[in-house]
Design an enzyme around this catalytic site. Structure first.
Site, PDB file in Angstrom:
ATOM      1  N   LYS A   5     -69.392 -38.941  62.553  1.00 51.88           N
ATOM      2  CA  LYS A   5     -69.979 -39.607  61.374  1.00 51.88           C
ATOM      3  C   LYS A   5     -68.809 -39.935  60.440  1.00 51.88           C
ATOM      4  O   LYS A   5     -68.301 -39.078  59.731  1.00 51.88           O
ATOM      5  CB  LYS A   5     -70.973 -38.660  60.695  1.00 51.88           C
ATOM      6  CG  LYS A   5     -72.082 -39.357  59.922  1.00 51.88           C
ATOM      7  CD  LYS A   5     -71.619 -40.241  58.778  1.00 51.88           C
ATOM      8  CE  LYS A   5     -71.336 -39.411  57.534  1.00 51.88           C
ATOM      9  NZ  LYS A   5     -70.733 -40.278  56.455  1.00 51.88           N
ATOM     10  N   SER A  27     -64.925 -32.241  50.771  1.00 48.64           N
ATOM     11  CA  SER A  27     -64.982 -31.396  49.578  1.00 48.64           C
ATOM     12  C   SER A  27     -65.526 -30.006  49.905  1.00 48.64           C
ATOM     13  O   SER A  27     -66.227 -29.810  50.900  1.00 48.64           O
ATOM     14  CB  SER A  27     -65.866 -32.066  48.530  1.00 48.64           C
ATOM     15  OG  SER A  27     -67.176 -32.201  49.037  1.00 48.64           O
ATOM     16  N   GLY A  45     -68.581 -29.013  52.387  1.00 48.20           N
ATOM     17  CA  GLY A  45     -68.208 -28.081  53.459  1.00 48.20           C
ATOM     18  C   GLY A  45     -69.143 -26.884  53.512  1.00 48.20           C
ATOM     19  O   GLY A  45     -69.573 -26.453  54.583  1.00 48.20           O
ATOM     20  N   GLU A  53     -62.026 -28.079  56.747  1.00 47.25           N
ATOM     21  CA  GLU A  53     -60.771 -28.336  56.048  1.00 47.25           C
ATOM     22  C   GLU A  53     -61.160 -28.924  54.701  1.00 47.25           C
ATOM     23  O   GLU A  53     -61.621 -30.050  54.622  1.00 47.25           O
ATOM     24  CB  GLU A  53     -59.921 -29.281  56.900  1.00 47.25           C
ATOM     25  CG  GLU A  53     -58.461 -29.159  56.590  1.00 47.25           C
ATOM     26  CD  GLU A  53     -58.080 -30.104  55.496  1.00 47.25           C
ATOM     27  OE1 GLU A  53     -58.221 -29.708  54.310  1.00 47.25           O
ATOM     28  OE2 GLU A  53     -57.669 -31.219  55.808  1.00 47.25           O
ATOM     29  N   CYS A  64     -55.334 -33.748  51.001  1.00 49.50           N
ATOM     30  CA  CYS A  64     -55.809 -32.379  50.739  1.00 49.50           C
ATOM     31  C   CYS A  64     -54.664 -31.421  50.486  1.00 49.50           C
ATOM     32  O   CYS A  64     -54.777 -30.510  49.678  1.00 49.50           O
ATOM     33  CB  CYS A  64     -56.639 -31.919  51.923  1.00 49.50           C
ATOM     34  SG  CYS A  64     -55.860 -32.292  53.491  1.00 49.50           S
ATOM     35  N   GLU A  94     -59.173 -29.522  42.324  1.00 52.32           N
ATOM     36  CA  GLU A  94     -58.582 -30.609  43.096  1.00 52.32           C
ATOM     37  C   GLU A  94     -58.937 -31.929  42.418  1.00 52.32           C
ATOM     38  O   GLU A  94     -60.113 -32.254  42.254  1.00 52.32           O
ATOM     39  CB  GLU A  94     -59.139 -30.580  44.517  1.00 52.32           C
ATOM     40  CG  GLU A  94     -58.508 -31.621  45.410  1.00 52.32           C
ATOM     41  CD  GLU A  94     -58.893 -31.436  46.880  1.00 52.32           C
ATOM     42  OE1 GLU A  94     -60.095 -31.449  47.198  1.00 52.32           O
ATOM     43  OE2 GLU A  94     -57.973 -31.295  47.705  1.00 52.32           O
TER      44      GLU A  94
HETATM   45  P1  NAD Z   1     -67.479 -35.385  50.774  1.00 54.99           P
HETATM   46  O1  NAD Z   1     -67.039 -34.029  51.163  1.00 54.99           O
HETATM   47  O2  NAD Z   1     -68.824 -35.476  50.157  1.00 54.99           O
HETATM   48  O3  NAD Z   1     -67.462 -36.375  52.038  1.00 54.99           O
HETATM   49  C1  NAD Z   1     -66.777 -36.123  53.239  1.00 54.99           C
HETATM   50  C2  NAD Z   1     -67.653 -36.527  54.420  1.00 54.99           C
HETATM   51  O4  NAD Z   1     -68.843 -35.721  54.418  1.00 54.99           O
HETATM   52  C3  NAD Z   1     -68.152 -37.980  54.386  1.00 54.99           C
HETATM   53  O5  NAD Z   1     -68.230 -38.488  55.709  1.00 54.99           O
HETATM   54  C4  NAD Z   1     -69.558 -37.835  53.823  1.00 54.99           C
HETATM   55  O6  NAD Z   1     -70.419 -38.885  54.202  1.00 54.99           O
HETATM   56  C5  NAD Z   1     -70.000 -36.545  54.467  1.00 54.99           C
HETATM   57  N1  NAD Z   1     -71.096 -35.847  53.766  1.00 54.99           N
HETATM   58  C6  NAD Z   1     -71.444 -35.948  52.451  1.00 54.99           C
HETATM   59  N2  NAD Z   1     -72.504 -35.162  52.194  1.00 54.99           N
HETATM   60  C7  NAD Z   1     -72.849 -34.554  53.351  1.00 54.99           C
HETATM   61  C8  NAD Z   1     -73.848 -33.612  53.720  1.00 54.99           C
HETATM   62  N3  NAD Z   1     -74.733 -33.142  52.844  1.00 54.99           N
HETATM   63  N4  NAD Z   1     -73.893 -33.179  55.009  1.00 54.99           N
HETATM   64  C9  NAD Z   1     -73.010 -33.622  55.914  1.00 54.99           C
HETATM   65  N5  NAD Z   1     -72.036 -34.526  55.616  1.00 54.99           N
HETATM   66  C10 NAD Z   1     -71.958 -34.985  54.353  1.00 54.99           C
HETATM   67  O7  NAD Z   1     -66.353 -35.978  49.836  1.00 54.99           O
HETATM   68  P2  NAD Z   1     -66.397 -37.230  48.820  1.00 54.99           P
HETATM   69  O8  NAD Z   1     -67.629 -37.160  47.977  1.00 54.99           O
HETATM   70  O9  NAD Z   1     -66.149 -38.457  49.592  1.00 54.99           O
HETATM   71  O10 NAD Z   1     -65.107 -36.907  47.918  1.00 54.99           O
HETATM   72  C11 NAD Z   1     -65.226 -35.988  46.848  1.00 54.99           C
HETATM   73  C12 NAD Z   1     -64.028 -35.069  46.756  1.00 54.99           C
HETATM   74  O11 NAD Z   1     -63.853 -34.365  48.000  1.00 54.99           O
HETATM   75  C13 NAD Z   1     -62.689 -35.737  46.544  1.00 54.99           C
HETATM   76  O12 NAD Z   1     -62.462 -36.054  45.222  1.00 54.99           O
HETATM   77  C14 NAD Z   1     -61.736 -34.670  47.047  1.00 54.99           C
HETATM   78  O13 NAD Z   1     -61.505 -33.714  46.052  1.00 54.99           O
HETATM   79  C15 NAD Z   1     -62.496 -34.059  48.199  1.00 54.99           C
HETATM   80  N6  NAD Z   1     -62.043 -34.606  49.500  1.00 54.99           N
HETATM   81  C16 NAD Z   1     -61.200 -33.854  50.232  1.00 54.99           C
HETATM   82  C17 NAD Z   1     -60.719 -34.340  51.435  1.00 54.99           C
HETATM   83  C18 NAD Z   1     -59.773 -33.533  52.259  1.00 54.99           C
HETATM   84  O14 NAD Z   1     -58.958 -34.097  52.964  1.00 54.99           O
HETATM   85  N7  NAD Z   1     -59.893 -32.215  52.242  1.00 54.99           N
HETATM   86  C19 NAD Z   1     -61.087 -35.605  51.885  1.00 54.99           C
HETATM   87  C20 NAD Z   1     -61.977 -36.363  51.130  1.00 54.99           C
HETATM   88  C21 NAD Z   1     -62.435 -35.841  49.935  1.00 54.99           C
END
Ligand code: NAD
Ligand code: MN
Length: 490
Positions: free
Chosen positions: A185, A239, A243, A260, A294, A394
């Site tokens: 996904k 995030s 996670g 991660e 990250c 972060e």
């Molecule tokens: P997010 O964690 O919400 O999204 C990451 C992935 O998870 C995306 O594919 C998203 O569609 C999916 N996702 C979202 N909600 C979900 C759920 N309930 N169940 C399963 N999958 C789901 O991150 P974001 O909202 O795009 O970004 C927000 C913050 O997250 C950023 O500002 C940053 O601090 C952090 N982030 C960290 C990394 C990293 O490399 N560790 C990468 C992206 C974002």
């Protein structure tokens, strides 16, 4: 001035489908998600917003593929296919890097490096497939006991937007090496390169159904994948909050997880450091990918006696950094979205309200020719209190927090006073101090005199809230097989 419309047309026809069981799936009943170029604002493509049913279909295809031609391949043949897949990806670097830059905004040289690294993941893990050996356990003269590494089954991969193509390969490499199948996904903002990669994998000979892609919203398609009872392992990067929700969903069907979840990594600069080396390294550690990494070195812990000199040098260099469209290979591209820009600006605005000073930057900027882009100035906040939000949370944007320290011990205490524990760096000429720091700091990777020096074959992952498990290197394989012990009584 560059014509961005022309650049987009060079990218060719962009995917607008789900990819399930070797088929492009156009489903008119699904809503769509628009993905755009975050520098120019141009619309690139509309991808389907996959539903719970789309996930069910993809997981069913991945489950069937576990027992098809994929399972019948000898380990050596599976390794060869993975190598061929890696080289097929490398052969398409121009188009893949162009699409990655357009979809994510990152500088083209970084997108190219990302495609190289994607190819490398497949080739690296290709070599291990026929070496995943078991062991024998001595149980005395009347018994023979041996172990085998067997696939876990269907693996689910939930991908973030910051390094989209790499994250796909970073999970798929070890998952496929161990004989699993996968449902991916991608992130809402960057779905395109995953869809291009899966077709390259199949052209290279990976059977249909082994890798499936469902684009869509996290709360729907992501959640459905995490909750699916036939998914035996979930690999998630993103995030902490999401996670945790993936981990909770996985617990309902006792699936394992690799998480991660980012960090707030300390980068310590001791007074005896070689500042000519440290200055560019500090900037790269925090501003690379516009801070959307990250493991970025976002907390700069500087020995007080060199603080003023170091900050002056950092400011001078930061102000020379060029922002622009990724295709022009600037130092910094845009942030991924208006949403991310507001989130980062929220951090710096609130910091100012609390009296925190920025030695440079501190807000969004407009770039000529890219007026619709989500650009944020490289920013350096000074004398940030250790308990301030800016020193703890972060930001995921180009914002460095400088914190003075008076000793290595204090640097270690402040460094470890964090919910996170992903990466850590130090610049010093004192090998004893460097090693003391490396031992004491709570982080999955520690860089001495060169941040982010590891590359893609070194185990990577976090302690504490930064995550669970390790990716990259041979350590990543551990998440993708089960050990079966067979005991023969003679
Ligand atoms: P997010 O964690 O919400 O999204 C990451 C992935 O998870 C995306 O594919 C998203 O569609 C999916 N996702 C979202 N909600 C979900 C759920 N309930 N169940 C399963 N999958 C789901 O991150 P974001 O909202 O795009 O970004 C927000 C913050 O997250 C950023 O500002 C940053 O601090 C952090 N982030 C960290 C990394 C990293 O490399 N560790 C990468 C992206 C974002
Ligand atoms: Mn995009």
């Amino acid at each position: 001035m560059t014509d961005w419309n022309e650049a987009v047309s060079k990218a060719g026809e962009l995917p607008d489908y789900l990819y399930i069981d070797g088929q492009r799936v156009h489903d008119a009943t699904l809503d769509t998600i628009e993905t755009h170029d975050p520098a120019s604002g141009l619309r690139l493509a509309m991808v389907p917003a996959g539903s719970r049913q789309s996930i069910d279909e993809a997981v069913a295809a991945a489950k069937r593929a576990l027992h098809g031609p994929w399972a019948d391949l000898s380990p050596r043949a599976r390794g060869r296919l993975m190598w061929q897949a890696g080289e097929a990806i490398r052969a398409q670097i121009d188009r893949l890097a162009l699409v990655e830059t357009l979809d994510s905004g990152k500088p083209l040289r970084d997108a190219r490096a990302g495609v190289e690294s994607t190819a490398n993941y497949f080739c690296y893990y290709a070599g291990i497939v026929d070496k995943l050996e078991g062991t024998t356990v001595p149980l005395g003269k009347d018994k023979i006991c041996f172990t085998e590494k067997v696939p876990i089954g269907v693996t689910g991969h939930i991908i973030p937007w910051n390094v989209p193509i790499n994250m796909v390969a970073r999970g798929l490499g070890p998952a496929l090496a161990c004989g699993n199948t996968a449902v991916i996904k991608p992130a809402e903002d960057t779905p395109l390169t995953a869809l291009l990669v899966v077709e390259i994998l199949e052209q290279a000979g990976i059977p249909p159904g082994v890798v499936n892609i469902v684009t869509g919203h996290g709360a729907v398609a992501g959640q459905a994948l995490a909750e699916h009872p036939d998914v035996r392992h979930l690999t998630f990067t993103g995030s902490v909050a999401t996670g945790k929700s993936v981990m909770i969903a996985a617990a309902q069907h006792v699936a394992s997880v690799t998480l991660e979840l980012g960090g707030k990594s300390p980068h310590v600069i001791m007074a005896d450091a070689d500042l000519e080396r440290a200055v560019p390294d500090i900037l790269k550690a925090v501003f690379n990918n516009s801070g959307q990494i990250c493991s970025a070195g976002t907390r700069l812990l500087v020995e007080r006696s060199i603080q003023d000199e170091l900050v002056r040098a950092l400011v001078a260099k930061s102000e020379g950094l060029r922002l622009g469209h990724g295709l022009d290979n600037p130092d910094l591209g845009p942030l991924i979205s208006g949403r991310q820009l507001s989130a980062v600006a929220g951090f710096t605005e609130r910091a100012r309200e609390r009296g925190i000073e920025f030695a440079t930057g501190g807000g969004p900027v407009t770039i000529e020719g890219c007026e619709k882009g989500h650009f944020f100035a490289p920013s350096i906040a000074v004398n940030v209190p250790v308990d301030d939000e800016l020193a703890r949370d972060e930001v995921f944007g180009p914002v460095l927090s400088v914190i003075p320290i008076d000793s290595l011990e204090q640097a270690i205490d402040i460094g470890n006073d964090s919910d996170y524990g992903l990466a850590a760096g130090i610049h010093t000429r004192d090998i004893g101090n460097a090693m003391r720091y490396a031992r004491a700091i709570e982080a999955g990777q520690v860089y001495i005199n060169g941040y982010h020096a590891a590359g893609d074959t070194v185990p990577f992952g976090g302690m504490k809230h930064s995550g669970v498990g390790r990716e990259k290197g041979l350590a990543a394989l551990d998440a993708y097989y089960e050990i079966k012990s067979v005991i023969v009584t003679l």
